[in-house]
Each structure stands twice: as C-alpha cells, then as structure tokens.
Motif scaffolding. Structure first.
Motif, mmCIF file in Angstrom:
data_model
loop_
_atom_site.group_PDB
_atom_site.id
_atom_site.type_symbol
_atom_site.label_atom_id
_atom_site.label_comp_id
_atom_site.label_asym_id
_atom_site.label_seq_id
_atom_site.Cartn_x
_atom_site.Cartn_y
_atom_site.Cartn_z
ATOM 1 N N GLY A 180 0.836 -1.196 0.000
ATOM 2 C CA GLY A 180 0.000 0.000 0.000
ATOM 3 C C GLY A 180 0.864 1.236 0.000
ATOM 4 N N ALA A 181 0.521 2.212 -0.825
ATOM 5 C CA ALA A 181 1.315 3.431 -0.933
ATOM 6 C C ALA A 181 0.660 4.566 -0.154
ATOM 7 C CB ALA A 181 1.465 3.835 -2.398
ATOM 8 N N ARG A 182 1.499 5.403 0.449
ATOM 9 C CA ARG A 182 0.998 6.618 1.085
ATOM 10 C C ARG A 182 1.990 7.746 0.824
ATOM 11 N NH1 ARG A 182 3.456 7.766 6.007
ATOM 12 N NH2 ARG A 182 4.767 6.120 6.891
ATOM 13 N N ARG A 183 1.488 8.974 0.904
ATOM 14 C CA ARG A 183 2.339 10.125 0.623
ATOM 15 C C ARG A 183 3.426 10.260 1.680
ATOM 16 N NH1 ARG A 183 1.939 10.372 -4.265
ATOM 17 N NH2 ARG A 183 3.112 12.318 -4.174
ATOM 18 N N GLY A 184 4.610 10.685 1.262
ATOM 19 C CA GLY A 184 5.715 10.864 2.182
ATOM 20 C C GLY A 184 5.523 12.081 3.056
ATOM 21 N N GLY A 185 6.263 12.127 4.169
ATOM 22 C CA GLY A 185 6.157 13.239 5.109
ATOM 23 C C GLY A 185 7.423 14.059 5.157
ATOM 24 N N GLY A 186 7.364 15.133 5.933
ATOM 25 C CA GLY A 186 8.528 16.003 6.108
ATOM 26 C C GLY A 186 8.424 17.258 5.264
ATOM 27 N N GLY A 187 9.046 18.334 5.770
ATOM 28 C CA GLY A 187 8.955 19.618 5.099
ATOM 29 C C GLY A 187 9.574 19.627 3.720
ATOM 30 N N LEU A 188 10.738 18.983 3.558
ATOM 31 C CA LEU A 188 11.394 18.965 2.259
ATOM 32 C C LEU A 188 10.530 18.241 1.240
ATOM 33 C CD1 LEU A 188 15.137 18.260 1.550
ATOM 34 C CD2 LEU A 188 13.380 17.151 0.193
ATOM 35 N N VAL A 189 9.964 17.088 1.632
ATOM 36 C CA VAL A 189 9.126 16.312 0.719
ATOM 37 C C VAL A 189 7.878 17.102 0.336
ATOM 38 C CG1 VAL A 189 7.650 14.271 0.550
ATOM 39 C CG2 VAL A 189 9.969 14.062 1.447
ATOM 40 N N SER A 190 7.252 17.741 1.323
ATOM 41 C CA SER A 190 6.045 18.522 1.041
ATOM 42 C C SER A 190 6.354 19.672 0.085
ATOM 43 C CB SER A 190 5.450 19.066 2.344
ATOM 44 O OG SER A 190 5.055 18.009 3.185
ATOM 45 N N GLY A 191 7.466 20.362 0.348
ATOM 46 C CA GLY A 191 7.833 21.486 -0.497
ATOM 47 C C GLY A 191 8.149 21.075 -1.918
ATOM 48 N N LEU A 192 8.912 20.007 -2.082
ATOM 49 C CA LEU A 192 9.263 19.546 -3.418
ATOM 50 C C LEU A 192 8.042 18.999 -4.150
ATOM 51 C CD1 LEU A 192 12.703 17.789 -2.904
ATOM 52 C CD2 LEU A 192 12.260 19.900 -4.144
ATOM 53 N N SER A 193 7.166 18.297 -3.418
ATOM 54 C CA SER A 193 5.958 17.762 -4.045
ATOM 55 C C SER A 193 5.114 18.887 -4.628
ATOM 56 C CB SER A 193 5.138 16.959 -3.026
ATOM 57 O OG SER A 193 5.848 15.824 -2.585
ATOM 58 N N ALA A 194 4.957 19.967 -3.861
ATOM 59 C CA ALA A 194 4.192 21.119 -4.341
ATOM 60 C C ALA A 194 4.888 21.761 -5.537
ATOM 61 C CB ALA A 194 4.005 22.130 -3.219
ATOM 62 N N ALA A 195 6.208 21.866 -5.460
ATOM 63 C CA ALA A 195 6.957 22.516 -6.524
ATOM 64 C C ALA A 195 6.912 21.733 -7.828
ATOM 65 C CB ALA A 195 8.411 22.714 -6.083
ATOM 66 N N LEU A 196 6.893 20.407 -7.750
ATOM 67 C CA LEU A 196 6.908 19.562 -8.953
ATOM 68 C C LEU A 196 5.522 19.330 -9.533
ATOM 69 C CD1 LEU A 196 9.587 16.892 -7.989
ATOM 70 C CD2 LEU A 196 9.784 18.691 -9.698
ATOM 71 N N ASP A 197 4.486 19.776 -8.818
ATOM 72 C CA ASP A 197 3.134 19.644 -9.337
ATOM 73 C C ASP A 197 3.039 20.419 -10.661
ATOM 74 O OD1 ASP A 197 0.460 18.865 -9.347
ATOM 75 O OD2 ASP A 197 -0.178 20.756 -8.461
ATOM 76 N N GLY A 198 2.579 19.752 -11.694
ATOM 77 C CA GLY A 198 2.505 20.392 -13.005
ATOM 78 C C GLY A 198 3.763 20.246 -13.829
ATOM 79 N N GLN A 199 4.695 19.394 -13.379
ATOM 80 C CA GLN A 199 5.921 19.111 -14.142
ATOM 81 C C GLN A 199 5.864 17.652 -14.594
ATOM 82 O OE1 GLN A 199 8.462 21.267 -14.749
ATOM 83 N NE2 GLN A 199 8.070 22.939 -13.334
ATOM 84 N N PRO A 200 5.103 17.345 -15.650
ATOM 85 C CA PRO A 200 4.855 15.947 -16.026
ATOM 86 C C PRO A 200 6.094 15.181 -16.471
ATOM 87 C CG PRO A 200 4.050 17.446 -17.725
ATOM 88 C CD PRO A 200 4.422 18.296 -16.556
ATOM 89 N N ASP A 201 7.117 15.897 -16.920
ATOM 90 C CA ASP A 201 8.325 15.218 -17.405
ATOM 91 C C ASP A 201 9.372 15.025 -16.315
ATOM 92 O OD1 ASP A 201 7.272 15.117 -19.980
ATOM 93 O OD2 ASP A 201 8.060 17.104 -20.488
ATOM 94 N N ALA A 202 9.059 15.461 -15.095
ATOM 95 C CA ALA A 202 10.036 15.384 -14.019
ATOM 96 C C ALA A 202 10.148 13.964 -13.477
ATOM 97 C CB ALA A 202 9.660 16.338 -12.899
#
Length: 482
Positions: free
Chosen positions: A25-47
C-alpha cells in the motif's frame, strides 16, 4: 524515456507499506522537504524524482517493479544505507553543520568512521549513476541536501553535459567546525558539492559560511556582503583541488510557505475538532506554542527551562498561560535522540509538578506525530516560541503567523535561518540564554493586541514571499539560463 528534469533526495514523495498478506500500500511521504518539493513539482509531467527505498515495503516495491509515475526508488543495501544515513549523514554531517558535538568526547574519526564513509560514497554513487542513466541530454538535475553532498561531483564526471544544482537545507558549518573533519574527507565533501553548477542555501549567512569554510576564491573579489531581501544573491566562486579547478555559483533562495494551501489545511474538519479540544483544555488562558521534532538542534529543553523561569520570575502569569508543545519523536534509532526525547518529557512533568494546580496544567506536551493538532495549535497561538541553536530555515516560524487567528508574537532564535527575513517583527533571542528567552516570552505575552496583529500581518507577508513552487522555479530558471 529520458527525463529533462530530475530531482534527487533521500526521501521520496511516497512510501510503501507491506501488509501481512503481502499486499503493498502506498501513502504520501512526510517532512517539510518532501512537502515542499511535491508542491513545486506539481505540473511538471516530465520530471523524475529519484529517492532511496527507506523501508522493507519500499524495497519490496522495487523488487516487484511497483512504482508511481515520475518516481524511481533505489533499493540500496540496507546495511550500506544505515551506515550512510545514520552513521554519516545524521551522526557526522548533521552534527558538524549544527555544531552539536560534545567536544571533549566527539567526534572520533577512526577506522569505523572510514568504513561508514565508504558506505556514504556508495550511497551517493548509486544516486549519481541512476541520475546519469535517466537524464536526457542537457537535463536539469536538482540534488537535495546533505545526504547527497558527493553526488554532484560524481554525476559531473559521468555526465558533463548536465546542468546540476545542489541545495543545502541545513545551516552550513563554521570554518572551525568544518576543519574538524579529516583533511581528505573535508576536501572530498567540498569537491563533491562543487561538481554542481549552482549551490543553493536558505540565507546569506549559510552561503557566506560555506564560502569562508571552503577557502574559496571569489570571482566577485569578496566573500563578504549582504543578501538583498527579495532577490536571490549569486556569486561565482572557484575552488582548486590537486591541480583541478571548478567554478560554481553560490545562490540564496529563502524557502517560504504556500499561505493559501496552509490556511486550507488548517481549516479542515479534523483540525476544527482538535482546536475545540485544545480550547477546552486551555480555557481563556494565553498560549505559547511550539512545534518541533525532538531534534537536538531544536533546543526544546532550553525552551522549557525559559518557560519555567518565566513562571518563577513573573508569577503574574501563573494560571494565565499554557505552553502547548508538540515534540515529535525524531531519529529514535539513535540513543542520543531517545535520551533527548525522554528528557523533554521529564522536564515537562517537572514543570507541571512545580507550578501546576488542580485546575491548571502549565505545559501540555504531545509526543505524537499529529499534524492536525499542530495546525490547531497554530490557530490558537498567542505566542510562538522558536528557539533552535541553528536551523537552515525553520518553516514553523513562518507557518504560525500565517495561520494564527488572533495574531501571534514570535519569539525567534537568532540561530534560525528564518531570522534573516523575520527579524524586524520578531523578538530575537540568543538560543543559549534562558533568562533572555524568559523575558522575551514575558514581553510577547504582554504585547498589546493591536501591535501583535500588525506584526503578524508583516510576518505572514514575509513568510509567503517565496512559496515552494516559486522557490523551485527560481532555481530551475537560474540553472537553465546559466
């Protein structure tokens, strides 16, 4: 397909759990760095996000070929990972950059350290090889944090066509602290980082510490100066090693918070429920709020000692204030962290025993990882206490003013990276000075409501000046335009 944009970090945007029946089962990762990068990469389909498999569930997912689009996990040997992560990253580099060593006893750089450093090399090499294999010609690669300090140099040798950046989310060690490392290890560390085209830090202070500690020649002619607020500071710097020479830009990007997203999170039904429960406990008393991991650098013990001194030296606050402290257990596989977590709990109990009454508990400590409770405490905060010894940024100092409903007075350590941006409207404290912190708490609690509200507005504006998506985009644009 080869990717034109890659991110490398120890943690990934998700993790896998392995159930008793073998189901993943998969769940979203935690931590400030992960949250920040996840938000930043949203909308970057080739990343593509390359990360380590941290758990047995993660490693099983790699074995089965299970993955999410845009994520590649590396199943590094568990013993190698343990030595690299706990033996070097968290026990050597973290302690070096935060100045945490008990100098009469540590550090000790012996044969066991050398063995662990070899694992750290192996760990970094695994990332460099994966990045080299997955990157398109001329791709942009953004490497994150102290776990991967050697990867830029390794990747540069494998793929000189790539554009590489490295961002350090921690402080950078002073020259004296860095010089404690063995000469060859210090040189390898610096040469690895300087394989990047650009090195990013949260503040000018950390960038300047890197430049001074690395004994780098500045193309600007100086390693001194100040970072102009609101605009990344950049300078090109040169470093020689064994006849070799590298040129690297050093830049400052002070990560902020996404105010709109944070406010939405803070007003979910489960947060409302936690807020109602806290209000029932606190009553009409004022609140001093802190939210930290039980990390040695967060300085929780001195914060509690300052609160105890506040109650002793200003008895008028007894029965009128409650300290809401969220202290999430951190790195409990290391004995020093287990001991620290236990000490925090003991001191809170001692304060309650010394000052508490039948209808007033001075300290309410939560040692559970409960984000909803933390957001509820943010909303309730009259005073925020953020007193780390050293911190790369400290996003909690930025989050609380954004969410606080009545406005909060911010008591902020001068050792926090956030202090560079928030100092005008915060009450700055020396993190080692318990009496100074106690008096700052008294001043914060006594601050008129109007002044507190005006300060909070300005703090929130500064805190949201460079949210994660803009923070990431600024680095990516600079890397591609160089």
């Amino acid at each position: 397909m080869a990717s034109p944009l890659l991110v490398a970090a120890n943690r990934g945007p998700l993790s896998y759990g392995l159930s008793a029946d073998g189901t993943l089962g998969a769940r979203r990762g935690g931590g400030g760095l992960v949250s920040g990068l996840s938000a930043a990469l949203d909308g970057q389909p080739d990343a593509l996000w390359i990360c380590a498999a941290l758990s047995e569930g993660d490693r099983e997912a790699v074995r089965r070929g299970v993955s999410e689009p845009g994520v590649r996990m590396l199943a590094i040997d568990p013993d190698v990972y343990h030595d690299a992560y706990n033996g070097i990253s968290n026990s050597v580099l973290w302690f070096t950059h935060h100045g945490l060593y008990d100098i009469p006893h540590e550090p000790v750089f012996d044969a066991e350290f050398r063995r662990r450093w070899e694992s750290y090399r192996t760990y970094n090499r695994a990332f460099a090889e994966a990045l080299a294999a997955e990157a398109a010609e001329g791709a942009a690669v953004l490497v994150q944090d102290y776990h991967l300090s050697l990867a830029p140099g390794m990747l540069r040798e494998l793929r000189p066509d790539l554009r590489i950046s490295h961002f350090t989310h921690t402080p950078w060690a002073t020259a004296d602290q860095l010089d404690m490392l063995p000469d060859d290890i210090r040189e390898e560390l610096l040469w690895g980082l300087l394989g990047a085209d650009e090195l990013g830090f949260h503040t000018w202070g950390w960038a300047a510490a890197f430049i001074r500690g690395a004994h780098i020649e500045s193309a600007n002619g100086t390693a001194e100066g100040s970072w102009p607020s609101g605009d990344p500071w950049r300078g090109v710097h040169h470093h020689r090693s064994g006849g070799r020479r590298r040129s690297t830009r050093v830049a400052v990007y002070p990560l902020g918070v996404d105010g709109e997203e944070l406010r939405q999170l803070a007003h979910r039904p489960e947060v409302d429920d936690r807020l109602a429960a806290l209000r029932a406990e606190v009553g009409d008393r004022k609140t001093i709020v802190r939210v930290d991991r039980t990390e040695l650098s967060k300085n929780i013990l001195r914060g509690l000692l300052a609160y105890r001194e506040l109650l002793a030296s200003h008895p008028e606050w007894r029965g009128r204030v409650v300290h809401l402290a969220s202290a999430y257990p951190s790195r409990q596989d290391l004995a020093v962290y287990r001991d620290y977590t236990a000490a925090v709990s003991r001191l809170a109990l001692d304060i309650n025993a010394e000052f508490g009454t039948a209808d007033w508990q001075p300290v309410l400590v939560s040692v559970q990882d409960d984000f909803a409770r933390s957001l509820a405490a943010y909303r309730l905060a009259d005073v925020a206490l953020i007193n780390p010894l050293r911190d790369g940024m400290n996003l909690v100092a930025k989050e609380i003013p954004v969410v606080s409903e009545q406005g909060c007075a911010l008591v902020l350590s001068t050792g926090a990276g956030a202090y560079a941006e928030l100092r005008e409207d915060a009450l700055g404290v020396n993190p080692y000075d318990v009496s100074d912190t106690a008096e700052a708490l008294h001043e914060a609690l006594s601050m008129p409501a109007g002044e507190r509200a005006e300060r909070t507005k300005r703090l929130a504006a500064a805190a949201t000046a460079l949210p994660p998506a803009a923070w990431f985009r600024a680095q990516l644009d600079a890397l591609r335009e160089a």
